[in-house]
Each structure stands twice: as structure tokens, then as C-alpha cells.
Design a protein around this motif. Structure first.
Motif, mmCIF file in Angstrom:
data_model
loop_
_atom_site.group_PDB
_atom_site.id
_atom_site.type_symbol
_atom_site.label_atom_id
_atom_site.label_comp_id
_atom_site.label_asym_id
_atom_site.label_seq_id
_atom_site.Cartn_x
_atom_site.Cartn_y
_atom_site.Cartn_z
ATOM 1 N N MET A 143 -12.412 62.519 68.725
ATOM 2 C CA MET A 143 -11.591 62.347 69.886
ATOM 3 C C MET A 143 -12.159 61.410 70.964
ATOM 4 O O MET A 143 -11.239 60.840 71.566
ATOM 5 N N GLU A 144 -13.329 61.353 71.032
ATOM 6 C CA GLU A 144 -13.927 60.503 72.049
ATOM 7 C C GLU A 144 -13.645 58.772 71.711
ATOM 8 O O GLU A 144 -13.170 58.233 72.413
ATOM 9 N N THR A 145 -13.365 58.650 70.207
ATOM 10 C CA THR A 145 -13.429 57.308 69.809
ATOM 11 C C THR A 145 -12.032 56.830 69.928
ATOM 12 O O THR A 145 -11.827 55.894 70.456
ATOM 13 N N ILE A 146 -10.904 57.909 69.569
ATOM 14 C CA ILE A 146 -9.564 57.835 70.201
ATOM 15 C C ILE A 146 -9.502 57.419 71.573
ATOM 16 O O ILE A 146 -8.476 56.488 71.997
ATOM 17 N N ARG A 147 -10.186 58.273 72.544
ATOM 18 C CA ARG A 147 -10.006 57.977 73.864
ATOM 19 C C ARG A 147 -10.532 56.469 74.139
ATOM 20 O O ARG A 147 -9.788 55.782 74.882
ATOM 21 N N SER A 148 -11.754 56.173 73.613
ATOM 22 C CA SER A 148 -12.429 55.076 74.266
ATOM 23 C C SER A 148 -11.704 53.887 73.514
ATOM 24 O O SER A 148 -11.510 52.773 74.527
ATOM 25 N N VAL A 149 -11.187 53.726 72.479
ATOM 26 C CA VAL A 149 -10.567 52.723 71.995
ATOM 27 C C VAL A 149 -9.162 52.235 72.807
ATOM 28 O O VAL A 149 -9.101 51.238 73.035
ATOM 29 N N HIS A 150 -8.544 53.261 73.322
ATOM 30 C CA HIS A 150 -7.279 53.167 73.762
ATOM 31 C C HIS A 150 -7.756 52.521 75.318
ATOM 32 O O HIS A 150 -7.168 51.522 75.817
ATOM 33 N N ALA A 151 -8.713 53.078 75.860
ATOM 34 C CA ALA A 151 -9.120 52.830 77.312
ATOM 35 C C ALA A 151 -9.599 51.256 77.112
ATOM 36 O O ALA A 151 -9.470 50.625 78.152
ATOM 37 N N GLU A 152 -10.469 51.021 76.022
ATOM 38 C CA GLU A 152 -11.134 49.634 76.010
ATOM 39 C C GLU A 152 -10.031 48.515 75.511
ATOM 40 O O GLU A 152 -10.446 47.454 75.938
ATOM 41 N N THR A 153 -8.974 48.857 74.667
ATOM 42 C CA THR A 153 -8.294 47.856 74.103
ATOM 43 C C THR A 153 -6.890 48.035 74.389
ATOM 44 O O THR A 153 -6.124 47.128 73.887
ATOM 45 N N GLY A 154 -6.314 49.368 74.660
ATOM 46 C CA GLY A 154 -4.851 49.602 74.725
ATOM 47 C C GLY A 154 -4.315 49.872 73.389
ATOM 48 O O GLY A 154 -3.154 50.053 73.376
ATOM 49 N N VAL A 155 -5.169 49.967 72.373
ATOM 50 C CA VAL A 155 -4.676 50.360 70.987
ATOM 51 C C VAL A 155 -4.819 51.876 70.832
ATOM 52 O O VAL A 155 -5.876 52.189 70.869
ATOM 53 N N LEU A 156 -3.547 52.537 70.161
ATOM 54 C CA LEU A 156 -3.627 53.793 69.863
ATOM 55 C C LEU A 156 -4.218 53.753 68.322
ATOM 56 O O LEU A 156 -3.606 53.125 67.582
ATOM 57 N N VAL A 157 -5.291 54.722 67.931
ATOM 58 C CA VAL A 157 -5.448 55.018 66.602
ATOM 59 C C VAL A 157 -5.380 56.329 66.115
ATOM 60 O O VAL A 157 -5.647 57.240 67.040
ATOM 61 N N ASP A 158 -4.952 56.659 64.835
ATOM 62 C CA ASP A 158 -5.115 58.058 64.536
ATOM 63 C C ASP A 158 -6.610 58.579 64.160
ATOM 64 O O ASP A 158 -7.544 57.721 64.335
ATOM 65 N N PRO A 159 -6.647 59.814 63.780
ATOM 66 C CA PRO A 159 -8.138 60.134 63.589
ATOM 67 C C PRO A 159 -8.998 59.769 62.566
ATOM 68 O O PRO A 159 -10.091 59.458 62.638
ATOM 69 N N HIS A 160 -8.081 59.320 61.397
ATOM 70 C CA HIS A 160 -9.059 58.860 60.400
ATOM 71 C C HIS A 160 -9.372 57.330 60.511
ATOM 72 O O HIS A 160 -10.373 57.160 60.311
ATOM 73 N N THR A 161 -8.686 56.583 61.293
ATOM 74 C CA THR A 161 -9.107 55.314 61.813
ATOM 75 C C THR A 161 -10.146 55.479 62.904
ATOM 76 O O THR A 161 -11.171 54.477 62.812
ATOM 77 N N ALA A 162 -9.973 56.416 63.647
ATOM 78 C CA ALA A 162 -11.004 56.615 64.660
ATOM 79 C C ALA A 162 -12.404 57.106 63.880
ATOM 80 O O ALA A 162 -13.663 56.576 64.659
ATOM 81 N N VAL A 163 -12.321 57.867 63.069
ATOM 82 C CA VAL A 163 -13.726 57.859 62.066
ATOM 83 C C VAL A 163 -14.294 56.817 61.579
ATOM 84 O O VAL A 163 -15.579 56.504 61.567
ATOM 85 N N GLY A 164 -13.399 55.919 61.085
ATOM 86 C CA GLY A 164 -14.208 54.592 60.677
ATOM 87 C C GLY A 164 -14.422 53.738 61.745
ATOM 88 O O GLY A 164 -15.353 53.136 61.515
ATOM 89 N N TYR A 165 -13.782 53.623 62.959
ATOM 90 C CA TYR A 165 -14.143 52.848 63.857
ATOM 91 C C TYR A 165 -15.500 53.236 64.565
ATOM 92 O O TYR A 165 -16.450 52.298 64.753
ATOM 93 N N ALA A 166 -15.741 54.674 64.534
ATOM 94 C CA ALA A 166 -16.837 55.062 65.219
ATOM 95 C C ALA A 166 -18.223 54.691 64.167
ATOM 96 O O ALA A 166 -19.183 54.329 64.682
ATOM 97 N N ALA A 167 -17.936 55.037 62.708
ATOM 98 C CA ALA A 167 -18.849 54.429 61.836
ATOM 99 C C ALA A 167 -19.240 53.382 61.967
ATOM 100 O O ALA A 167 -20.405 52.733 61.918
ATOM 101 N N ALA A 168 -18.397 52.430 62.139
ATOM 102 C CA ALA A 168 -18.406 50.976 62.287
ATOM 103 C C ALA A 168 -19.575 50.400 63.548
ATOM 104 O O ALA A 168 -20.172 49.635 63.239
ATOM 105 N N ARG A 169 -19.054 50.994 64.528
ATOM 106 C CA ARG A 169 -19.842 50.645 65.731
ATOM 107 C C ARG A 169 -21.466 51.323 65.572
ATOM 108 O O ARG A 169 -22.283 50.573 65.949
ATOM 109 N N ASP A 170 -21.440 52.609 64.871
ATOM 110 C CA ASP A 170 -22.825 53.079 64.676
ATOM 111 C C ASP A 170 -23.538 51.980 63.691
ATOM 112 O O ASP A 170 -24.744 51.638 63.945
ATOM 113 N N HIS A 171 -23.032 51.610 62.856
ATOM 114 C CA HIS A 171 -23.543 50.507 61.812
ATOM 115 C C HIS A 171 -24.036 49.241 62.560
ATOM 116 O O HIS A 171 -25.126 48.803 62.324
ATOM 117 N N LEU A 172 -23.091 48.647 63.394
ATOM 118 C CA LEU A 172 -23.347 47.514 64.014
ATOM 119 C C LEU A 172 -24.678 47.808 65.238
ATOM 120 O O LEU A 172 -25.356 46.873 65.256
#
Length: 437
Positions: A340-369
Motif C-alpha cells: 500500500m505504501e508503495t502504491i502511494r509513494s509511486v503515485h506521489a513521486e511520479t504520477g503513475v498509478l500501479v496495481d498491487p502486484h506491480t507495487a510488490v515488484g517495485y518495492a522489491a526492486a528498490r530494496d535490491h538497488l
């Protein structure tokens, strides 16, 4: 390309035969044998502009010799008129949007290709086939729409009651005709088990012509490789270095397709298997123990899988060596709160809306980086579903209601057509024999 099951490596099958067999008779999955080498055509693929061009040329290699090159190119063009979109979010992270097909989910690539291939290869005098599918979310709707109205084919979709989103349920239960929805009083794991048991039942196999359109079907898995091939050859967007690919994962078919593409010669630095709390594979990658358990219900429902079928294929690729697998695939698990926090932050930072599955992927990618500590690495996150398919969750996280594409909105006013059933093979067998034998 030829295929065999792990239990019967000497019994080699053609692509066509595996399409209409689905699960191997021993209960295992078909694996590629003598896999193709795409490395020689990578420079040519890098010079092609469109996904359709890449898909056509890659298909000509992958489907040989079963399907002649010109026919394979034609099949790819007919099945895949829609394209993935590579969208940069920040300096190190890109989304590969896979939701621009008919049902707004990545499953459209495999389902549409499989339906077109089956209809093309099914002889006019062959008896009617029954496609048996278990779904945790988007597979059912993608398969239903891909096969609806196809000649000489029936589709039976098992989905877990109250464990798919309202829109997902509408998509797979409102078509009717040759599409039959079974609402199972259980989990996705129950649905998947029933499908496997049906394929192994001698009575059903003798009286029906069963095959599958889940990711256990190589006919759906192989075309999923095409968008990895496309993404991995986009040098203008990525730069000279091979990218890392982060895959939201549940039944692990999507990740398997990516690993296949890498093994066949497509440049990929490594993979991130991003799961929700159903973290069986990340735990395996940490210590080498594969310990299936009942799935837990989460916001990213299509990934609620406690015993992923395609793990068998990953094991085969890496010859059962978990350390070798872990050297190429990193596992990361993301909670619902973090989703949920990732869905919120991606939209706040980029204006892009993502679904929960994409949010899981994005959060994992940020942790990896963050853990890698390098500024040079590029990570492609697979964006697997349109945010409108999870409108309530996205709105709760961001305060914004995603716009519903017209192709999704159409099904919302249609009546639900589904039959409820329990979790025993006897119930499923009775329905199948009464309806199709």
C-alpha cells in the motif's frame, strides 16, 4: 523446440503435441530439451523497432521445426497486435507495462498466442478439446477472452470463491458460450490441485481430450518469453549494460519464461523474484529448502500461491542446485502494508498509478538497488496488471480512482454465469463428464 517431462526424459514431444496434452501423463511438467540459441540473432533483434517485429523473428526460431518460419511469423502477428510499453520511472528503474492487451493483464500475451496456435494447429476433423484452467486472478479472464468463440474448443475455469477481485470475477464469468466458470469453495491451491488430479485421472483422460492453458502449458509459457526478448534488446532505452529484471511472482510461470529467455541468449544481468508473504521460493533461495504451505490471502491476490507449479521448471534449469539458482535469482518478500505504501509513494513521486502486484515488484526492486549500492544498474519491473483491475486498493492508497478502460468496463453490467462446487475431484469429474463426455 522439443519437450519432455523430468520423469520421462527420453519421451520427447513436439510443440504441437504438448499443446494438446497439457500436463505430462506422469503428472509432471514439460521442459524444453535441446533449447534454441538466440544469441546469434540478438544484434538483429536490437535493430528492430516494434514488439511485433521482435516477436515474429523470435517465434520463427523458437517454434521451428514444428511450425515453418513464415507461418510462425504470421501466427505471432495475428495473436499479438498489442505491445508491451517500457516506461522509465527514475534513473535506475523502468516499468515494462504488460497490461495493454484485451483483458489488461500480462496473461494476455500467452493466452492469445496459445488460442491462436491451438486453433491453427487443430485439425478440422479432430474431436473437440476441453481446456482446464485454474486461476488465482488474471489467468482466467485472459484465457476466457482468448478462447471465447474458438472453433471446437471448450474452456473450463476453476477459480477460488471470494479470492479474486470483483472485476476479475466479472471478466471470467460473464462470457458464457464455450466458456464455463466453476467457483470453487477453497483456495487457488485447491483449484490447481483439482486440475492436476483431473489430468492424471484415467477415466477423464480416456473420455475427454483435456489440455491446459495455465502456465503449466508450454504453449502459454513460451510466448511469454517474447516480451523478455523485446525488453532485453532495447539498447536505446537501457544503455549498453544488461538489465536486472524484477518479476512479481506467484505460480512462477512468468519468472520461468524470463529465465528461459536468458538461457537462450538474451542479455539479462539477473532476476529478482518478488513475492508477497507467500514467500516459499525466497525462503528456498535463502537456504535450499522448498517447503510448500497453504497460501495466505493478500492484496496481490494473483500471487497467493503456496505451492508454485513452475518451481519444477526452475529446478530443471538449474539442475536442482539451489546455490546456482540463488546466484542468478534473488528472492524478496513484500508485506501488504509495504504494498500500500508503495502504491502511494509511486503515485506521489511520479504520477503513475500501479496495481498491487506491480507495487510488490517495485518495492522489491528498490530494496535490491539499495542493497547493491550501485548507481549503474538498471532494473526493469514487470507491471503485470492495469491499476483499474484493483481500483478499490489503488483508490485507498492514493485517493485517486483509476480510469477504467472501455474494454474492462463492458463486462461490469453483464450477469455472472458460474457454477459453485467443492474441492473434491469427484465433483469436478461429474461436471466434466456430464457436460462434455
Amino acid at each position: 523446440m522439443k519437450f519432455a517431462s523430468r520423469a520421462r526424459p527420453g519421451q520427447v514431444m513436439s510443440f504441437r503435441d504438448t499443446l494438446f496434452t497439457g500436463l505430462a501423463p506422469d503428472g509432471g511438467l514439460y521442459h524444453p530439451v535441446d533449447p534454441p540459441d538466440l544469441s546469434g540473432i540478438v544484434p538483429m533483434l536490437e535493430g528492430l523497432r516494434s514488439f511485433q517485429e521482435v516477436a515474429a523473428e523470435a517465434s520463427a526460431v523458437l517454434l521451428a521445426p514444428d511450425i515453418p518460419a513464415d507461418r510462425a511469423r504470421e501466427l505471432a502477428a495475428r495473436a499479438l497486435p498489442f505491445s508491451p510499453v517500457l516506461r522509465r520511472l527514475d534513473r535506475q528503474t523502468l516499468l515494462l507495462e504488460l497490461f495493454h492487451g484485451p483483458t489488461c493483464a500480462f496473461k494476455d500475451f500467452g493466452a492469445q498466442f496459445l488460442a491462436a496456435a491451438m486453433e491453427s494447429l487443430l485439425g478440422p476433423k479432430e474431436r473437440r478439446i476441453q481446456i482446464l484452467v485454474a486461476t488465482s486472478g488474471d489467468t482466467g479472464s485472459a484465457v476466457a477472452h482468448a478462447f471465447h468463440g474458438r472453433t471446437n474448443i471448450d474452456v473450463i475455469i476453476l477459480y477460488p470463491s471470494k479470492r479474486v477481485s470483483d472485476l476479475q470475477e466479472k471478466q471470467l464469468t460473464t462470457l458464457g458460450g464455450n466458456v464455463h466458470a466453476l467457483e470453487v469453495e477453497g483456495s487457488f491451491d485447491d483449484c490447481q490441485r483439482l486440475v492436476k488430479e483431473a489430468f492424471q485421472d484415467p477415466t477423464l483422460r480416456g473420455r475427454l481430450r483435456l489440455t491446459s492453458a495455465n502456465s503449466i502449458s508450454v504453449g502459454r509459457l513460451i510466448p511469454q518469453c517474447l516480451y523478455y526478448i523485446f525488453a532485453g534488446t532495447r539498447r536505446a532505452e537501457l544503455g549498453p549494460e544488461a538489465p536486472t529484471v524484477c518479476v512479481p511472482s506467484g505460480n512462477f510461470g512468468n519468472l520461468t519464461a524470463g529465465v528461459y529467455a536468458w538461457r537462450w541468449g538474451i542479455p539479462v544481468r539477473g532476476f529478482i523474484a518478488a513475492t508477497n508473504v507467500n514467500d516459499i521460493v525466497p525462503r528456498y533461495l535463502d537456504g535450499g529448502r522448498f517447503d510448500p504451505r497453504p497460501s495466505a490471502q493478500t492484496l496481490s491476490n494473483a500471487m497467493d500461491v503456496g505451492n508454485p507449479s513452475n518451481f519444477e521448471r526452475l529446478e530443471e534449469v538449474f539442475k536442482g542446485d539451489w546455490r546456482e539458482m540463488a546466484s542468478r535469482i534473488e528472492g524478496r518478500s513484500i508485506t501488504d502494508a509495504r504494498t500500500m505504501e508503495t502504491i502511494r509513494s509511486v503515485h506521489a513521486e511520479t504520477g503513475v498509478l500501479v496495481d498491487p502486484h506491480t507495487a510488490v515488484g517495485y518495492a522489491a526492486a528498490r530494496d535490491h538497488l539499495a542493497a547493491a549500492g550501485t548507481s549503474a544498474e538498471q532494473v526493469i519491473v514487470l507491471s503485470t496488471a492495469h491499476p483499474a483491475k484493483f481500483s478499490d486498493i489503488v483508490q485507498k492508497a492514493t485517493g485517486v480512482v483509476p480510469e477504467i478502460p472501455e474494454r474492462l468496463a463492458r463486462c461490469l453490467t453483464l450477469p455472472k454465469l458460474a457454477q459453485r462446487m467443492g474441492t473434491t475431484l469427484g465433483e469436478l469429474s461429474g461436471f466434466l463428464l456430464d457436460s462434455f463426455a
